[in-house]
Design an enzyme around this catalytic site. Structure first.
Site, PDB file in Angstrom:
ATOM      1  N   ASN A   1      92.313  30.652  24.079  1.00 40.31           N
ATOM      2  CA  ASN A   1      91.915  31.711  25.008  1.00 40.31           C
ATOM      3  C   ASN A   1      93.045  31.873  26.015  1.00 40.31           C
ATOM      4  O   ASN A   1      93.398  30.911  26.697  1.00 40.31           O
ATOM      5  CB  ASN A   1      90.613  31.334  25.725  1.00 40.31           C
ATOM      6  CG  ASN A   1      90.284  32.313  26.844  1.00 40.31           C
ATOM      7  OD1 ASN A   1      90.632  33.497  26.760  1.00 40.31           O
ATOM      8  ND2 ASN A   1      89.618  31.829  27.878  1.00 40.31           N
ATOM      9  N   GLY A   2      93.597  33.095  26.124  1.00 35.02           N
ATOM     10  CA  GLY A   2      94.677  33.333  27.079  1.00 35.02           C
ATOM     11  C   GLY A   2      95.790  34.128  26.434  1.00 35.02           C
ATOM     12  O   GLY A   2      95.592  34.774  25.393  1.00 35.02           O
TER      13      GLY A   2
ATOM     14  N   LYS B   1      77.560  50.548  36.672  1.00 33.44           N
ATOM     15  CA  LYS B   1      76.587  50.056  35.685  1.00 33.44           C
ATOM     16  C   LYS B   1      76.343  51.122  34.621  1.00 33.44           C
ATOM     17  O   LYS B   1      76.296  50.815  33.427  1.00 33.44           O
ATOM     18  CB  LYS B   1      75.262  49.695  36.371  1.00 33.44           C
ATOM     19  CG  LYS B   1      75.282  48.447  37.212  1.00 33.44           C
ATOM     20  CD  LYS B   1      75.244  47.149  36.449  1.00 33.44           C
ATOM     21  CE  LYS B   1      76.567  46.540  36.234  1.00 33.44           C
ATOM     22  NZ  LYS B   1      77.483  46.243  37.264  1.00 33.44           N
TER      23      LYS B   1
ATOM     24  N   HIS C   1      84.896  68.016  48.795  1.00 30.65           N
ATOM     25  CA  HIS C   1      86.357  68.169  48.763  1.00 30.65           C
ATOM     26  C   HIS C   1      86.873  68.011  47.333  1.00 30.65           C
ATOM     27  O   HIS C   1      87.877  67.347  47.093  1.00 30.65           O
ATOM     28  CB  HIS C   1      87.012  67.140  49.691  1.00 30.65           C
ATOM     29  CG  HIS C   1      86.641  67.324  51.134  1.00 30.65           C
ATOM     30  ND1 HIS C   1      87.216  68.264  51.949  1.00 30.65           N
ATOM     31  CD2 HIS C   1      85.700  66.708  51.887  1.00 30.65           C
ATOM     32  CE1 HIS C   1      86.676  68.218  53.156  1.00 30.65           C
ATOM     33  NE2 HIS C   1      85.742  67.278  53.149  1.00 30.65           N
TER      34      HIS C   1
ATOM     35  N   TRP D   1      88.431  38.486  21.856  1.00 30.43           N
ATOM     36  CA  TRP D   1      88.598  39.810  22.455  1.00 30.43           C
ATOM     37  C   TRP D   1      90.087  40.089  22.370  1.00 30.43           C
ATOM     38  O   TRP D   1      90.884  39.427  23.025  1.00 30.43           O
ATOM     39  CB  TRP D   1      88.107  39.810  23.897  1.00 30.43           C
ATOM     40  CG  TRP D   1      88.091  41.151  24.533  1.00 30.43           C
ATOM     41  CD1 TRP D   1      87.096  42.093  24.456  1.00 30.43           C
ATOM     42  CD2 TRP D   1      89.104  41.719  25.375  1.00 30.43           C
ATOM     43  NE1 TRP D   1      87.440  43.198  25.193  1.00 30.43           N
ATOM     44  CE2 TRP D   1      88.664  43.008  25.766  1.00 30.43           C
ATOM     45  CE3 TRP D   1      90.337  41.274  25.838  1.00 30.43           C
ATOM     46  CZ2 TRP D   1      89.409  43.834  26.592  1.00 30.43           C
ATOM     47  CZ3 TRP D   1      91.098  42.099  26.650  1.00 30.43           C
ATOM     48  CH2 TRP D   1      90.618  43.364  27.029  1.00 30.43           C
TER      49      TRP D   1
ATOM     50  N   GLU E   1      79.521  51.418  32.304  1.00 26.77           N
ATOM     51  CA  GLU E   1      79.954  50.316  31.448  1.00 26.77           C
ATOM     52  C   GLU E   1      78.979  49.971  30.335  1.00 26.77           C
ATOM     53  O   GLU E   1      79.392  49.426  29.327  1.00 26.77           O
ATOM     54  CB  GLU E   1      80.279  49.073  32.287  1.00 26.77           C
ATOM     55  CG  GLU E   1      79.120  48.448  33.014  1.00 26.77           C
ATOM     56  CD  GLU E   1      79.558  47.268  33.890  1.00 26.77           C
ATOM     57  OE1 GLU E   1      80.668  46.748  33.707  1.00 26.77           O
ATOM     58  OE2 GLU E   1      78.769  46.872  34.755  1.00 26.77           O
TER      59      GLU E   1
ATOM     60  N   CYS F   1      88.387  35.343  25.598  1.00 27.71           N
ATOM     61  CA  CYS F   1      87.876  34.814  24.345  1.00 27.71           C
ATOM     62  C   CYS F   1      87.057  33.573  24.660  1.00 27.71           C
ATOM     63  O   CYS F   1      87.080  33.063  25.774  1.00 27.71           O
ATOM     64  CB  CYS F   1      89.011  34.434  23.397  1.00 27.71           C
ATOM     65  SG  CYS F   1      90.165  35.780  23.069  1.00 27.71           S
TER      66      CYS F   1
ATOM     67  N   ARG G   1      82.091  36.671  25.856  1.00 27.81           N
ATOM     68  CA  ARG G   1      83.489  36.611  26.281  1.00 27.81           C
ATOM     69  C   ARG G   1      84.397  37.435  25.365  1.00 27.81           C
ATOM     70  O   ARG G   1      85.568  37.663  25.699  1.00 27.81           O
ATOM     71  CB  ARG G   1      83.969  35.162  26.284  1.00 27.81           C
ATOM     72  CG  ARG G   1      83.187  34.253  27.205  1.00 27.81           C
ATOM     73  CD  ARG G   1      83.699  32.833  27.109  1.00 27.81           C
ATOM     74  NE  ARG G   1      85.053  32.745  27.615  1.00 27.81           N
ATOM     75  CZ  ARG G   1      85.365  32.520  28.891  1.00 27.81           C
ATOM     76  NH1 ARG G   1      84.404  32.357  29.776  1.00 27.81           N
ATOM     77  NH2 ARG G   1      86.605  32.448  29.288  1.00 27.81           N
TER      78      ARG G   1
ATOM     79  N   GLU H   1      78.566  50.798  42.732  1.00 25.82           N
ATOM     80  CA  GLU H   1      78.093  49.802  41.770  1.00 25.82           C
ATOM     81  C   GLU H   1      77.093  50.419  40.792  1.00 25.82           C
ATOM     82  O   GLU H   1      77.106  50.108  39.601  1.00 25.82           O
ATOM     83  CB  GLU H   1      77.461  48.613  42.518  1.00 25.82           C
ATOM     84  CG  GLU H   1      76.732  47.598  41.653  1.00 25.82           C
ATOM     85  CD  GLU H   1      77.641  46.884  40.655  1.00 25.82           C
ATOM     86  OE1 GLU H   1      78.863  47.045  40.723  1.00 25.82           O
ATOM     87  OE2 GLU H   1      77.085  46.159  39.792  1.00 25.82           O
TER      88      GLU H   1
ATOM     89  N   LYS I   1      83.097  39.356  29.674  1.00 19.28           N
ATOM     90  CA  LYS I   1      82.458  38.889  30.898  1.00 19.28           C
ATOM     91  C   LYS I   1      83.464  38.367  31.915  1.00 19.28           C
ATOM     92  O   LYS I   1      83.453  38.751  33.071  1.00 19.28           O
ATOM     93  CB  LYS I   1      81.460  37.780  30.550  1.00 19.28           C
ATOM     94  CG  LYS I   1      80.699  37.229  31.760  1.00 19.28           C
ATOM     95  CD  LYS I   1      79.788  38.265  32.343  1.00 19.28           C
ATOM     96  CE  LYS I   1      79.011  37.763  33.534  1.00 19.28           C
ATOM     97  NZ  LYS I   1      78.279  38.846  34.201  1.00 19.28           N
TER      98      LYS I   1
END
Length: 615
Positions: free
Chosen positions: A107-108, A491, A510, A81, A494, A2, A32, A487, A610
């Site tokens: 935040n937390g 991208k 396989h 969030w 997400e 957050c 955030r 990577e 983020k």
């Protein structure tokens, strides 16, 4: 996960009304978390707390509730969030006590909130949300009854909670103060003229000040318009003047500069970010200290999360090749599996853009308990992970606002390449001349990244129109190209919500190849290495034989079989150690334009934040 911000000011001294400062700061913090938001201010006339909050995006809430028009000179704000309770109006921050005399943003995670909530309910407190945060407002209210000192009650409440937190609290009992506390979640004080601020990160403050103080774990205090009080719980008052830093980032660095999204701006900033990172490490004595530590180590571990993990994986492969020394990579959240096998002759490298990633921080602390020396790689000076490490190496990416990391990957892989080459020379696997040649090759990275972006942006835009209609894809490579493929797939997942999986190409037969059918997208990352290119050619043929549509990211000098490759992103010839720098820009651009083509906001992917500061 957050963002919080607060402003306390003398009337008439702020560049904008305090509530508007908080609103604009929240917009900079929205990366955030963005499922709900709110502000609280102390009305100077009625001396009551006004709370405006709700579910939804900040700009929409501003139109509905008028955040920026709230009265008062002591204001706090929050963008959320969700971790405890659904994203709805009731669970949005700020939260208040029973009588509305205290408002808190947080935040937390408060781990023992259920135990505290029961204790408070038994004493008659009534809760109005499902959140862990609301407990803190009631806890301070309860403790204030006996202390009659708000700050003492605040400190006692901080000592009673377990978990992670960055807190900002206002109260009608002392209306010209914002009380704050921090443990494991970032918090920064901003210093103005006749006003002061607190926030979760520096970009939220840059419009108003570039003078900041980083608050450390277990520190509490309060700001008034003209004073700052900072103390460590248990160690006493801190002379904050010694901790004041002047931030070199400009507000322009943290704004879009005409680009439609932060992600696209940050893709184009990569040449500058890579150049600054090289300038920074070239004369940094910490590099030699890190190499010395790595050379003496019995075992070297490297850990990170998300994009930083793929940069770490690349480092482990590169060090094995250049220094002849195995490096054990692991996902930070799995640290408990590895920490017990480490000892005091080992080294852990922790890679984190923000320096605040909670899983990486927990891994660091678990390894330090075993006596392991820690090298941090971070982009944020004085953040938690660098502070707790023995040696710190900094990337110079500048602020990265887009949730999808771009500059992070290129700057981390460049810094880690430099470290691997130096390590290879120290281990005498490379002679000094070979090492010097490789470092000169790395210095070419800014120009190569710039060309890779310029050559491929229009191609990516065109291909995205086809890719946007797909629901699945494979990203394949071999050797040093595998972390780049992983990577690239991340991208696409997400931000464009296309199910994309990265694999070592040799592994594809396989199992994964069973899913390939007509027109199935398969992206190949082809490093500038003849043997890898030869092997990947065989994998391309396998996929093409099953009807796949094949896309290659390949060096300009490589002769491709155009009957097997449907689309090609040519990248400039660079040494193979620069594969992440030359090959990732087209994949970033393809993901970005596919997300836009599908109608999504690349800067705010659903369910993501983020900086992940909760386990």
């Amino acid at each position: 996960m957050c963002g919080i911000i607060g402003v306390v000011a003398l009337p008439g001294y702020t560049p904008l009304p305090p509530a508007e400062m908080v609103y604009r700061g929240l917009l900079r913090l929205e990366y955030r978390g963005y499922d709900s938001a709110g502000i609280a201010s102390i009305d100077p006339v009625s001396r009551s707390i006004l709370v405006l909050k709700g579910a939804g995006r900040i700009a929409a809430l501003e139109r509905r509730l008028g955040f920026s028009r709230a009265p008062g000179y002591t204001v706090v704000g929050h963008t959320r969030w969700a971790t405890h309770g659904r994203p709805n109006d009731a669970n949005a921050h700020p939260h208040t006590d029973c009588r509305g005399t205290i408002a808190i943003v947080h935040n937390g995670i408060i781990q023992n909130y259920l135990e505290l909530k029961k204790w408070l309910i038994d004493r008659g407190h009534v809760f109005s949300s499902e959140t862990d945060t609301e407990v803190f407002a009631h806890l301070v209210e309860e403790l204030y009854k006996s202390t009659r000192s708000f700050y003492e009650a605040f400190k006692k409440a901080v000592e009673m909670i377990k978990g992670s937190y960055a807190l900002a609290v206002i109260t009608i009992h002392e209306p010209d103060k914002i009380f704050f506390a921090r443990k494991d979640s970032p918090l920064v004080i901003g210093i103005g003229e006749k006003y002061n601020l607190v926030a979760s990160d520096i970009p939220a403050l840059l419009e108003y000040t570039n003078k900041v103080i980083i608050v450390h774990d277990n520190e509490v205090g309060y700001i008034t318009p003209e004073t700052i009080h900072l103390e460590h719980l248990g160690k006493g008052v801190i002379d904050y003047r010694k901790r004041i830093r002047v931030v070199e980032w400009s507000i322009e660095d943290a704004s879009k500069s005409g680009y439609p999204h932060f992600m696209l701006k940050e893709i184009h900033e990569q040449p500058r970010a890579v150049r600054d990172t090289i300038y920074g490490i070239e004369g940094d004595p910490m590099v030699e200290e890190a190499v010395s530590l790595l050379t003496k180590a019995d075992n070297v571990f490297i850990t990170a999360a998300g994009t930083s993990f793929y940069a770490s994986l690349y480092y482990s492969l590169l060090t094995s090749i250049l220094a002849g020394k195995p490096v054990i990579p692991f996902i930070a959240s799995e640290y408990s599996v590895y920490a017990g096998s480490a000892g005091e002759n080992d080294v852990l490298i922790v890679v984190s853009q923000s320096g605040e990633t909670i899983d990486s921080l927990m891994a660091l602390r678990a390894f330090k308990k075993e006596g392991v020396k820690v090298i941090a790689v971070s982009n944020v000076v004085d953040s938690a992970i660098p502070r707790e490490s023995d040696i710190v190496l900094y990337t110079r990416a500048g602020p990265e606002i887009g949730v999808a990391a771009t500059k992070t990957f290129t700057t981390q892989t460049i810094l880690l390449s430099w470290l691997a080459v130096k390590h290879g020379v120290k281990e005498k696997v490379l002679d000094r001349d070979e090492g010097d040649v490789l470092l000169e090759e790395i210095k070419k990275a800014p120009d190569l990244v710039s060309k890779s972006i310029a050559w491929n942006e229009e191609k990516a835009k065109r291909l995205s129109r086809w890719f946007a209609r797909k629901t699945n894809a494979y990203y394949l490579s071999r050797g040093i190209g595998v972390p780049v493929a992983l990577e690239g797939a991340l991208k696409m997942k997400e931000i464009a919500y296309v199910h994309a999986e990265g694999y070592p190409a040799g592994e594809s037969k396989h199992g994964p190849i069973a899913l390939v059918e007509e027109d199935y997208p398969v992206v190949f990352v082809v490093p500038r290495d003849k043997e890898l290119a030869r092997l990947l050619h065989g994998n391309v043929q396998e996929m093409k034989a099953r009807g796949a549509t094949t896309i290659a990211v390949a060096p300009e000098s490589l002769q491709l079989d155009h009957e097997s490759i449907d689309y090609v992103f040519k990248v400039p010839d660079g040494h193979w150690v620069l594969t992440p720098a030359t090959h990732i820009p087209p994949l970033q651009l393809l993901a970005y334009y596919t997300a836009v083509e599908r109608g999504y906001d690349p800067d705010r992917p659903r369910n993501l934040a983020k900086t992940v500061t909760v386990e």
